[in-house]
Design a protein around this motif. Structure first.
Motif, short mmCIF file in Angstrom:
data_model
loop_
_atom_site.label_atom_id
_atom_site.label_comp_id
_atom_site.label_asym_id
_atom_site.label_seq_id
_atom_site.Cartn_x
_atom_site.Cartn_y
_atom_site.Cartn_z
N ILE A 158 0.85 -1.19 0.00
CA ILE A 158 0.00 0.00 0.00
C ILE A 158 0.88 1.24 0.00
O ILE A 158 1.92 1.29 0.65
CB ILE A 158 -0.97 0.01 1.20
CG1 ILE A 158 -2.03 1.11 1.01
CG2 ILE A 158 -0.24 0.20 2.52
CD1 ILE A 158 -3.23 0.98 1.93
N ASP A 159 0.46 2.22 -0.78
CA ASP A 159 1.16 3.48 -0.85
C ASP A 159 0.76 4.36 0.33
O ASP A 159 -0.38 4.33 0.78
CB ASP A 159 0.82 4.19 -2.17
CG ASP A 159 1.54 5.51 -2.32
OD1 ASP A 159 2.72 5.49 -2.71
OD2 ASP A 159 0.93 6.57 -2.04
N LEU A 160 1.70 5.12 0.84
CA LEU A 160 1.44 6.00 1.98
C LEU A 160 0.18 6.84 1.77
O LEU A 160 -0.66 6.95 2.66
CB LEU A 160 2.65 6.91 2.22
CG LEU A 160 2.47 8.03 3.25
CD1 LEU A 160 2.29 7.46 4.64
CD2 LEU A 160 3.67 8.99 3.21
N CYS A 161 0.06 7.42 0.59
CA CYS A 161 -1.05 8.34 0.35
C CYS A 161 -2.37 7.63 0.04
O CYS A 161 -3.39 8.30 -0.15
CB CYS A 161 -0.69 9.30 -0.79
SG CYS A 161 0.65 10.44 -0.36
N ASN A 162 -2.35 6.31 -0.01
CA ASN A 162 -3.58 5.56 -0.22
C ASN A 162 -4.16 4.99 1.07
O ASN A 162 -5.19 4.33 1.04
CB ASN A 162 -3.35 4.42 -1.21
CG ASN A 162 -3.26 4.91 -2.64
OD1 ASN A 162 -3.69 6.01 -2.95
ND2 ASN A 162 -2.67 4.11 -3.50
#
Length: 322
Positions: free
Chosen positions: A294-298
């Motif tokens: 998972i991406d930080l901003c997601n």
């Protein structure tokens, strides 16, 4: 040995073997909960109220945008923003820029410095660049996955952040909803009057290049739908396109009955870790492949209206004995 006794021993041994084999089997893991199920199971201790001294209300005709400030990362800018808000600096100014897939920006539209609105009492015209800070003694809830923009990423007091253990520095990330202070070419050319919010795909190349002062926690839909400017960088060429700002106030300066009582999900709890995993590996029927990343901003950062505590029960007056 008689045949019946032999048969009994064989059956007993088989039964014991089966029981032993069953005991060695790991217990079945409980079914993974959806994000909504996780939030429904949260307890009051999993949430934190927003601090009125670090909460801004951007008042537009369409409604209220709530911004949580980050003094732990940008103390000088946040202090200036507080002073500007107390002095009513932004009242009557406007949103002057809406660049598609990038940012919405507000402040004084006057280009001539001599015509710009005075900062007012307590606000400073010169601030240091606050692109990063020391990571020592800074709370940091790390994500398990690699990131292309930082050696480590996670959350610090509820804000998406990057961290470099070798350099012992940390900084806020330009995720959707991040609020930053616009500047000129010089790193220390921001005074906190020109603020922007990210409305598009996270422009992480801005990390450690601009001071991030907070994030929008409610009302993003009021900013993301604004018409895009046709001028360079999305600035409005027609002043009539600008969105007037009715006021920008600190929540602490707003009467309590007029505040928006919000609380954010804490990022330092097992419940939040479970929520991250529920988005990192989607296990509902629609998904056929689990990403394992998972991406930080997601990572969602839930916010909800605080529940009013129940009013204390009124005691019935004691009856007098005659």
């Amino acid at each position: 040995m008689s045949v019946p006794r032999l048969r009994s021993l064989v059956l007993s041994s088989a039964l014991l073997f089966a029981l032993a084999a069953h005991a060695e089997e790991p217990a079945a893991a409980p079914p993974a909960r959806s994000m909504q199920e996780i939030l429904d199971a949260s307890q009051p201790a999993d949430w934190r109220p927003l601090d009125p001294k670090n909460t801004l209300y951007l008042e537009l005709e369409a409604g209220r945008v709530v911004i949580e400030l980050a003094p732990a990362f940008a103390p000088a800018h946040v202090a200036n923003i507080r002073a500007l808000a107390k002095g009513g600096y932004w009242n009557g100014l406007s949103i002057n820029r809406a660049q598609d897939n990038f940012v919405v920006q507000w402040g004084d539209p006057a280009e001539d410095q001599a015509q710009r609105k005075p900062l007012g009492r307590g606000a400073k015209a010169k601030l240091p660049a606050e692109f990063a800070r020391s990571s020592e003694r800074l709370p940091f809830d790390r994500l398990p996955d690699a990131d292309g923009w930082a050696p480590e990423v996670g959350f610090s007091s509820g804000f998406p952040a990057g961290r470099d253990p070798a350099a012992k520095t940390a900084w806020l990330a330009h995720c959707y909803g991040a609020v930053g202070a616009g500047r000129d070419v010089a790193a220390d050319s921001s005074d906190g009057t020109e603020l922007y919010v990210v409305i598009g795909q996270s422009p992480r190349q801005l990390d450690r290049n601009i001071t991030v002062v907070g994030r929008v926690v409610q009302g993003m839909e009021l900013l993301s739908v604004l018409p895009r400017g046709s001028g360079p960088l999305g600035f409005y060429t027609d002043p009539a396109q600008r969105t007037p700002i009715q006021a920008i106030r600190l929540a602490a300066d707003v009467p309590k009955k007029e505040r928006t009582p919000l609380e954010a999900l804490r990022t330092d709890t097992p419940l939040f870790a479970e929520l991250v995993e529920s988005r990192r590996n989607r296990r509902d029927d629609w998904y056929k492949h689990m990403a394992g990343h998972i991406d930080l901003c997601n990572v969602p950062l839930p916010v909800r209206e605080a529940e009013e505590p129940p009013a204390p029960a009124k005691k019935k007056p004691a009856r007098r004995r005659r």
